[in-house]
Design a protein around this motif. Structure first.
Motif, mmCIF file in Angstrom:
data_model
loop_
_atom_site.group_PDB
_atom_site.id
_atom_site.type_symbol
_atom_site.label_atom_id
_atom_site.label_comp_id
_atom_site.label_asym_id
_atom_site.label_seq_id
_atom_site.Cartn_x
_atom_site.Cartn_y
_atom_site.Cartn_z
ATOM 1 N N MET A 1 -12.322 -16.073 3.962
ATOM 2 C CA MET A 1 -13.148 -14.913 3.661
ATOM 3 C C MET A 1 -12.560 -13.661 4.308
ATOM 4 N N CYS A 2 -12.014 -13.816 5.499
ATOM 5 C CA CYS A 2 -11.379 -12.680 6.175
ATOM 6 C C CYS A 2 -10.167 -12.184 5.391
ATOM 7 N N ARG B 1 -21.938 -17.325 11.271
ATOM 8 C CA ARG B 1 -22.407 -18.720 11.171
ATOM 9 C C ARG B 1 -21.285 -19.722 11.406
ATOM 10 N N ASN B 2 -20.097 -19.196 11.757
ATOM 11 C CA ASN B 2 -18.921 -20.023 12.023
ATOM 12 C C ASN B 2 -18.620 -20.959 10.852
ATOM 13 N N SER B 3 -18.663 -20.391 9.670
ATOM 14 C CA SER B 3 -18.372 -21.146 8.458
ATOM 15 C C SER B 3 -16.948 -21.701 8.510
ATOM 16 N N ASP B 4 -16.758 -22.866 7.933
ATOM 17 C CA ASP B 4 -15.434 -23.482 7.872
ATOM 18 C C ASP B 4 -14.445 -22.650 7.057
ATOM 19 N N THR C 1 -14.987 -9.104 17.766
ATOM 20 C CA THR C 1 -14.309 -7.868 17.379
ATOM 21 C C THR C 1 -14.275 -7.731 15.858
ATOM 22 N N CYS C 2 -13.986 -8.811 15.183
ATOM 23 C CA CYS C 2 -13.878 -8.791 13.729
ATOM 24 C C CYS C 2 -15.254 -8.586 13.080
ATOM 25 N N ILE C 3 -16.260 -9.247 13.593
ATOM 26 C CA ILE C 3 -17.616 -9.046 13.064
ATOM 27 C C ILE C 3 -18.005 -7.578 13.200
ATOM 28 N N LEU D 1 -20.628 -9.976 3.668
ATOM 29 C CA LEU D 1 -20.493 -11.421 3.507
ATOM 30 C C LEU D 1 -19.534 -12.007 4.545
ATOM 31 N N CYS D 2 -18.456 -11.312 4.807
ATOM 32 C CA CYS D 2 -17.479 -11.786 5.785
ATOM 33 C C CYS D 2 -18.111 -11.884 7.177
ATOM 34 N N ALA D 3 -18.840 -10.855 7.572
ATOM 35 C CA ALA D 3 -19.507 -10.872 8.880
ATOM 36 C C ALA D 3 -20.486 -12.035 8.963
#
Length: 117
Positions: free
Chosen positions: A72-73, A64-67, A13-15, A57-59
């Motif tokens: 970033m969100c 990539r399921n960044s830590d 949803t967020c992406i 960048l956030c998406a």
């Protein structure tokens, strides 16, 4: 629903909210650039461009399921809030649509940031 499913659903949803906001910000900036009052719309254009880049960048961080996608969100929500506040000052349809998309994205990003905290 399991925690993983909840997180995956929230993530998707967020992406999508980020990608929708990216598109609306680019549309708004382009419409402002094409207007006769481009100088008067300079702040709007700048905020839209910053927001579009942040959403992109956030998406990507979420995909990539960044830590650090939770952080970033949080940054993305702030960029969306700034853009929405600027767009809400103007009476153009593209500005109104952009502000609405920014508000939806900011809310979704805040939910994701909270879930990742």
């Amino acid at each position: 629903m399991t925690t993983t499913q909840s997180h995956d659903s929230l993530l998707e949803t967020c992406i999508q909210a980020c990608l929708d906001c990216l598109r609306e910000c680019e549309n708004c900036a382009n419409a402002c650039l094409d207007s006769d009052m481009v100088q008067m719309m300079a702040a709007c254009i700048k905020r839209c461009r910053d927001c579009a880049d942040t959403c992109d960048l956030c998406a990507r961080f979420m995909a990539r399921n960044s830590d650090i996608h939770g952080q970033m969100c949080s940054i993305c929500a702030e960029a969306c809030d700034h853009c929405a506040a600027e767009c809400e000052k103007h009476d153009h349809d593209h500005c109104k649509q952009c502000a609405e998309s920014c508000r939806r994205c900011a809310e979704s990003c805040r939910q994701m940031a909270t879930a990742m905290a």
